[in-house]
Scaffold this active site. Sequence first.
Site, mmCIF file in Angstrom:
data_model
loop_
_atom_site.group_PDB
_atom_site.id
_atom_site.type_symbol
_atom_site.label_atom_id
_atom_site.label_comp_id
_atom_site.label_asym_id
_atom_site.label_seq_id
_atom_site.Cartn_x
_atom_site.Cartn_y
_atom_site.Cartn_z
ATOM 1 N N GLU A 90 0.849 -1.190 0.000
ATOM 2 C CA GLU A 90 0.000 0.000 0.000
ATOM 3 C C GLU A 90 0.885 1.241 0.000
ATOM 4 O O GLU A 90 2.011 1.232 0.489
ATOM 5 C CB GLU A 90 -0.918 0.000 1.215
ATOM 6 N N CYS A 109 3.536 8.888 1.038
ATOM 7 C CA CYS A 109 4.073 7.967 2.044
ATOM 8 C C CYS A 109 4.250 6.627 1.340
ATOM 9 O O CYS A 109 3.268 6.023 0.899
ATOM 10 C CB CYS A 109 3.113 7.856 3.224
ATOM 11 N N CYS A 116 6.601 -6.330 6.694
ATOM 12 C CA CYS A 116 7.688 -5.809 7.519
ATOM 13 C C CYS A 116 8.117 -6.875 8.518
ATOM 14 O O CYS A 116 7.272 -7.547 9.115
ATOM 15 C CB CYS A 116 7.241 -4.549 8.268
ATOM 16 N N CYS A 120 6.510 -4.597 15.042
ATOM 17 C CA CYS A 120 6.054 -3.793 16.183
ATOM 18 C C CYS A 120 4.676 -4.316 16.580
ATOM 19 O O CYS A 120 3.808 -4.511 15.719
ATOM 20 C CB CYS A 120 5.969 -2.320 15.796
ATOM 21 N N CYS A 123 1.346 -2.653 15.219
ATOM 22 C CA CYS A 123 1.280 -2.216 13.819
ATOM 23 C C CYS A 123 0.715 -3.314 12.917
ATOM 24 O O CYS A 123 1.076 -4.484 13.045
ATOM 25 C CB CYS A 123 2.679 -1.828 13.354
ATOM 26 N N SER A 219 12.045 5.637 14.994
ATOM 27 C CA SER A 219 10.830 5.201 15.700
ATOM 28 C C SER A 219 11.242 4.665 17.059
ATOM 29 O O SER A 219 11.702 3.537 17.164
ATOM 30 C CB SER A 219 10.136 4.105 14.887
ATOM 31 N N CYS A 338 -0.720 6.007 10.038
ATOM 32 C CA CYS A 338 0.483 5.302 10.477
ATOM 33 C C CYS A 338 0.129 3.992 11.155
ATOM 34 O O CYS A 338 -0.733 3.940 12.024
ATOM 35 C CB CYS A 338 1.239 6.161 11.484
HETATM 36 S S1 SF4 Z 1 5.712 0.338 12.747
HETATM 37 FE FE1 SF4 Z 1 7.095 0.349 10.945
HETATM 38 S S2 SF4 Z 1 8.837 -0.922 11.601
HETATM 39 FE FE2 SF4 Z 1 7.155 -1.411 13.016
HETATM 40 S S3 SF4 Z 1 6.113 -3.211 12.103
HETATM 41 FE FE3 SF4 Z 1 5.063 -1.348 11.362
HETATM 42 S S4 SF4 Z 1 6.036 -0.897 9.373
HETATM 43 FE FE4 SF4 Z 1 7.426 -2.302 10.484
#
Ligand code: SF4
Length: 348
Positions: A90, A109, A116, A120, A123, A219, A338
Amino acid sequence: MKHMLEMTCDELSAAIKALGLPAFRGRQIFQWIWDKRVGDFAAMTNLSRDLRERLAGTMTALTGRIIRSREASDGVIKLLIEWPDGERIETVMIPTRPGEAPSARRTACISTQVGCAVGCVFCASGLEGVSRDLTAGEIVEQVYLWDTQPGAARVTHVVLMGMGEPLANYEATVAAVRILIDPDRGGLSARHITLSTVGLPDQIRRLAGEGIPLNLAISLHAPNDELRRRLIPAATGVSIDELIDAGCEYFSRTGRELTLEYVLLAGVNDSPACAEQLADLTRRLRCNVNLIRYNPVAGLPFSRPAEREVVAFRDRLRRLGANVQIRASRGADADAACGQLRRTGVSS
Ligand code: SF4
């Protein structure tokens, strides 16, 4: 064959010559692609029909297919893109706010990996791990797509904050950035590009030596190692001290202040003690803190703090001397904010 968006004018001319065509045709095609943002051979009207058909049969400038588009009530748009191997990512467009000139700021973005690996715990992008890295051409193509949407002004800013850890796909990410800041191609200012990383100290140092004055955002999400390792399991081998040291080196070599990103999770990392620890860290490097209100992800056990708690956390940091702001949260009602991007493009 190399993705056409990765090719310099000389490389494209050589590729055209290898097809038995005059090299100047390569320059013409390069101008269509970058000066006019036309990536479809059929629309390159100063090429003969024969040539256009031949090119279409042998190479493509754009390899992604838009599968779905969603627009949030605040104008943020999210595209789900499928690559020829069936992998999907995306990418998000954050336009100017109501009342601003339409072309004042268009921020793309973009993603650097399919999924990923960082994982995290709050996320959506990390839920299914990583499937593959994107190529430099695929990273650039996301910006190109936004540049070429009907009636759209050109992208003015890029944030490498979509799916993936950019520094885990280092070569392709840096190659993509070089294309985006090349005056003959992307034409963007490096100062308008922000790379967001969970923090790989060696790669941050390597990036500092590239000679590209990129904005770097780390981050952080927690003010101590114990909590950070619970929120970012992949950060287990990296201490906050190591990150701060790498960040200081990045500042001293590039002159760019860092941003520390901190997603506020209710009852997890939003206590006064956390604010005090975070303020201590900000005294150790030139940085701004970006507080991010958590954007809920279906199935994950986290929530956004009440607004008064967000403001209290910011104000406490300010009283302790930190440069801090609360990042405006946009795109949430299209799952485009985000931490909400997914390979499938849908929330479960
Ligand atoms: S916040 Fe960023 S680094 Fe963490 S799992 Fe999501 S995409 Fe990956």
